[in-house]
Write a protein that holds these residues in place. Sequence first.
Motif, PDB file in Angstrom:
ATOM      1  N   PRO A 106       4.577  -2.005 -10.523  1.00 35.70           N
ATOM      2  CA  PRO A 106       3.108  -1.923 -10.454  1.00 35.70           C
ATOM      3  C   PRO A 106       2.522  -0.820 -11.326  1.00 35.70           C
ATOM      4  O   PRO A 106       1.354  -0.880 -11.695  1.00 35.70           O
ATOM      5  N   ARG A 107       3.318   0.188 -11.688  1.00 33.05           N
ATOM      6  CA  ARG A 107       2.811   1.246 -12.566  1.00 33.05           C
ATOM      7  C   ARG A 107       2.644   0.743 -13.995  1.00 33.05           C
ATOM      8  O   ARG A 107       1.715   1.131 -14.696  1.00 33.05           O
TER       9      ARG A 107
ATOM     10  N   SER B 105       0.830  -1.211   0.000  1.00 30.95           N
ATOM     11  CA  SER B 105       0.000   0.000   0.000  1.00 30.95           C
ATOM     12  C   SER B 105       0.861   1.256   0.000  1.00 30.95           C
ATOM     13  O   SER B 105       0.509   2.258  -0.623  1.00 30.95           O
TER      14      SER B 105
ATOM     15  N   VAL C  72      -1.558   6.074  -6.671  1.00 30.07           N
ATOM     16  CA  VAL C  72      -2.773   5.279  -6.839  1.00 30.07           C
ATOM     17  C   VAL C  72      -3.828   5.769  -5.845  1.00 30.07           C
ATOM     18  O   VAL C  72      -3.516   6.066  -4.693  1.00 30.07           O
TER      19      VAL C  72
ATOM     20  N   TRP D 111       3.877   1.495  -1.358  1.00 32.06           N
ATOM     21  CA  TRP D 111       4.403   1.530  -2.724  1.00 32.06           C
ATOM     22  C   TRP D 111       3.366   2.166  -3.661  1.00 32.06           C
ATOM     23  O   TRP D 111       3.672   3.074  -4.428  1.00 32.06           O
ATOM     24  N   LEU D 112       2.117   1.691  -3.591  1.00 33.87           N
ATOM     25  CA  LEU D 112       1.056   2.204  -4.457  1.00 33.87           C
ATOM     26  C   LEU D 112       0.718   3.660  -4.137  1.00 33.87           C
ATOM     27  O   LEU D 112       0.461   4.469  -5.040  1.00 33.87           O
TER      28      LEU D 112
ATOM     29  N   PRO E 197       0.275  -3.670 -13.383  1.00 32.17           N
ATOM     30  CA  PRO E 197      -0.412  -3.891 -12.097  1.00 32.17           C
ATOM     31  C   PRO E 197      -0.984  -5.298 -11.944  1.00 32.17           C
ATOM     32  O   PRO E 197      -1.028  -5.824 -10.837  1.00 32.17           O
TER      33      PRO E 197
ATOM     34  N   ILE F 112      -6.286   1.245  -3.690  1.00 31.26           N
ATOM     35  CA  ILE F 112      -5.381   0.689  -2.689  1.00 31.26           C
ATOM     36  C   ILE F 112      -6.155  -0.219  -1.735  1.00 31.26           C
ATOM     37  O   ILE F 112      -5.691  -1.295  -1.356  1.00 31.26           O
TER      38      ILE F 112
ATOM     39  N   PHE G  66      -6.780  -3.535  -3.236  1.00 32.57           N
ATOM     40  CA  PHE G  66      -5.593  -4.385  -3.288  1.00 32.57           C
ATOM     41  C   PHE G  66      -5.475  -5.254  -2.047  1.00 32.57           C
ATOM     42  O   PHE G  66      -4.715  -6.228  -2.028  1.00 32.57           O
TER      43      PHE G  66
END
Length: 463
Positions: free
Chosen positions: A116-117, A45, A53, A47-48, A120, A58, A61
């Motif tokens: 993840p960008r 979370s 994001v 990282w996102l 994903p 989030i 996820f």
Amino acid sequence: MAETVSVKKDWWSSITPYLTPRMLIILAMGFASGLPLLLTLSTLSYWLSKIGVDKTTIGLFAAVGTPYTLKFLWSPIMDQVPLPVLTRLLGRRRSWLLVTQLLLAAAIFAMGQVDPRLDPWTTALIAVIVASLSASQDIVIDAYRIEFLPKDEQGHGAAATQIGYRIGLLLAGAGAVGLSDFYPWSVVFGVLAAVMIACAVLTLFVPEPKIAAEPGERDYIQWVKESVIDPFGDFVSRRGWVVILLFVLFYKFGDALGGTMANPFYVEMGYTGLEIASISKVWGIWMTIVGAVLGGIAVARWGVFRALLIGGVLQAVTNFAFAYVAVRGTQYGLCAKEALAADPQALVSTLCAAFPHDLPALAIAITADNVAGGAAGAALVAYLSGLCNVAFTATQYALLTSFMAQGRTWLSAGSGWLADHTDWFTFWSATAFLAIPGLLLLLWIMRLYPSGAVIERGPVSRP
């Protein structure tokens, strides 16, 4: 005077079990259990959140943790089925643990190889694989602890598990976040994978629980009966089993909801990565360890029900501390905007903009919340351990922890939506009130078992 000496002796007898080699083994296994968990929760979370994001996504996820809620489906296999060659050499528990940890190390390494960008869906898939292997490792570790320790050390074992678990979280949380400021995520995950390999090496040297001896040859129908039907039949035959499952589901629901949104909250309040790592991760983990120790002592001194009740109330009340942090963060943010608008060159404007948050308030909130959460968590682990018939340890403990995991996966997946549609003060206040159902269910269970026994069952035997 004699009474004073007796009290001191009683307290010392509650502490000394932590110093035995058995507890060091349990602590190490708790560390291995905690290491991969944050990689699919808090660290992911963070990282996102750092790459922009939105909070609703989030929150969704959190669903990658679904394997933690389904592990009871394959726990009978890990509980009963031997692995070729390895089980004969290492025993049933250690053989499954070794294989799971080696696969987990490979999956953690793979997670660091994606962005993840850009991809994903691949990130989510690998996160699910990590969560699946992590849940499988938990099945074996939980069964190992319950079978390895005598009954009167289960409370201390629960606390030792929590301590090791939190140290693992510290490495996967503060360690990963801190390293990511200096190294790419591929290196960070490579380091964590190497640590998991070290855990696998340790597995080769710990003793196998005697109770987990390899069963004799049985036909398939008999295996299904003993591995699947008997464990669930044993559990549902107990008085109030539905209430017990609901309690396990809701006891830490409020904390799970808040935990999913903690990192986005810190980022929005203006805290830096260094502040988040040092206060929320490093300091917070040690405070949770303190709470876990206190929780284990509370179970030994006052019994599991009273420890659960005290810990549950405290972990609910301390969520209001984050509501206060939200108010202070909003005030500081407004101060920064107004000061900069009035006089962008003034020193006060510069200072206000540089520190748009209340760091001491966050430290106090995390201290209170983590001590309470650690104590409640140790008491809950002790309670779940006491619920398990040692003839079906892995299966029954997996069932209970699967229900518990629902709170931090599917039930907390809506936390991002709630945070997006309310202010942070309302959000944290709501997480406190969401602890009430779990406490009411606990009071119900206490009425079902007024003697204080965790579970009432006959003698244990394995066919």
